[in-house]
Design a protein around this motif. Structure first.
Motif, short mmCIF file in Angstrom:
data_model
loop_
_atom_site.label_atom_id
_atom_site.label_comp_id
_atom_site.label_asym_id
_atom_site.label_seq_id
_atom_site.Cartn_x
_atom_site.Cartn_y
_atom_site.Cartn_z
N VAL A 20 0.80 -1.23 0.00
CA VAL A 20 0.00 0.00 0.00
C VAL A 20 0.83 1.28 0.00
N CYS A 21 2.13 1.17 0.20
CA CYS A 21 2.98 2.36 0.27
C CYS A 21 3.07 3.03 -1.11
N PRO A 22 2.60 4.29 -1.23
CA PRO A 22 2.61 4.95 -2.53
C PRO A 22 3.99 5.40 -3.01
N VAL A 23 4.97 5.46 -2.11
CA VAL A 23 6.31 5.91 -2.50
C VAL A 23 7.37 4.82 -2.36
N GLU A 24 6.96 3.62 -2.03
CA GLU A 24 7.86 2.47 -1.92
C GLU A 24 9.05 2.74 -1.01
N CYS A 25 8.76 3.21 0.21
CA CYS A 25 9.83 3.53 1.16
C CYS A 25 10.00 2.48 2.25
N ILE A 26 9.33 1.34 2.11
CA ILE A 26 9.43 0.26 3.10
C ILE A 26 10.33 -0.83 2.53
N TYR A 27 11.36 -1.17 3.30
CA TYR A 27 12.38 -2.10 2.83
C TYR A 27 12.53 -3.28 3.78
N ASP A 28 13.08 -4.36 3.25
CA ASP A 28 13.36 -5.55 4.03
C ASP A 28 14.66 -5.33 4.80
N GLY A 29 14.58 -5.41 6.12
CA GLY A 29 15.75 -5.22 6.96
C GLY A 29 16.28 -6.51 7.55
N GLY A 30 15.92 -7.62 6.96
CA GLY A 30 16.37 -8.91 7.49
C GLY A 30 15.29 -9.54 8.32
N GLN A 32 12.94 -7.90 9.92
CA GLN A 32 11.73 -7.08 9.88
C GLN A 32 11.82 -6.09 8.73
N PHE A 33 10.71 -5.43 8.44
CA PHE A 33 10.72 -4.34 7.47
C PHE A 33 11.07 -3.05 8.21
N TYR A 34 11.52 -2.05 7.48
CA TYR A 34 11.74 -0.74 8.05
C TYR A 34 11.29 0.32 7.05
N ILE A 35 11.01 1.51 7.55
CA ILE A 35 10.57 2.63 6.73
C ILE A 35 11.71 3.62 6.64
N ASP A 60 4.11 8.06 18.76
CA ASP A 60 3.18 7.11 19.37
C ASP A 60 3.75 5.72 19.60
N VAL A 61 5.05 5.55 19.36
CA VAL A 61 5.67 4.24 19.59
C VAL A 61 5.54 3.89 21.07
N PRO A 62 4.98 2.71 21.38
CA PRO A 62 4.85 2.31 22.79
C PRO A 62 6.22 2.27 23.48
N GLU A 63 6.22 2.57 24.75
CA GLU A 63 7.45 2.66 25.54
C GLU A 63 8.34 1.43 25.39
N GLN A 64 7.74 0.24 25.41
CA GLN A 64 8.53 -1.00 25.35
C GLN A 64 9.23 -1.19 24.01
N TRP A 65 8.83 -0.41 22.98
CA TRP A 65 9.42 -0.54 21.66
C TRP A 65 10.16 0.71 21.20
N LYS A 66 10.47 1.61 22.10
CA LYS A 66 11.18 2.85 21.74
C LYS A 66 12.53 2.57 21.06
N SER A 67 13.16 1.46 21.38
CA SER A 67 14.45 1.12 20.78
C SER A 67 14.33 0.90 19.26
N TYR A 68 13.13 0.65 18.79
CA TYR A 68 12.92 0.44 17.36
C TYR A 68 13.02 1.73 16.56
N ARG A 73 16.30 3.77 12.19
CA ARG A 73 17.28 4.75 11.70
C ARG A 73 18.53 4.05 11.19
N LYS A 74 19.01 3.09 11.96
CA LYS A 74 20.22 2.36 11.56
C LYS A 74 19.98 1.54 10.31
N LEU A 75 18.83 0.86 10.24
CA LEU A 75 18.53 0.05 9.05
C LEU A 75 18.46 0.91 7.79
N SER A 76 18.00 2.15 7.95
CA SER A 76 17.87 3.04 6.78
C SER A 76 19.21 3.68 6.40
N GLY A 77 20.25 3.42 7.21
CA GLY A 77 21.59 3.94 6.90
C GLY A 77 21.81 5.37 7.33
N LEU A 78 20.95 5.88 8.19
CA LEU A 78 21.10 7.27 8.65
C LEU A 78 22.04 7.38 9.84
#
Length: 79
Positions: A20-30, A32-35, A60-68, A73-78
């Motif tokens: 459904v992504c109109p700009v194809e910004c979701i990639y396979d990170g091994g 999981q996927f990442y944006i 809105d990322v839940p506290e237990q998943w803030k590390s994601y 960011r790392k998966l996207s190479g930033l």
């Protein structure tokens, strides 16, 4: 970081978000996927498409998943 894919994606990688992504910004990170934050237009189409509710706006990322936020960011190479 407009949207972040979190732990529920690991091992699932359903691809509904990719389809459904109109700009194809979701990639396979091994395990999981990442944006890619510089490519995402913040449309939010991926959020309701995810069958495991793994995608959240950064603020809105839940506290237990803030590390994601950093993981995406790392998966996207930033970092």
């Amino acid at each position: 970081m407009p949207h972040v894919i979190c732990e529920p994606c690991i091992g699932v990688k359903d691809q509904s978000c990719v389809e459904v992504c109109p700009v194809e910004c979701i990639y396979d990170g091994g395990d999981q996927f990442y944006i890619h934050p510089e490519e995402c237009i913040d449309c939010g189409a991926c959020v309701p498409a995810c069958p495991v509710n793994a995608i959240f706006p950064e603020e809105d990322v839940p506290e237990q998943w803030k590390s994601y936020i950093e993981k995406n960011r790392k998966l996207s190479g930033l970092e």
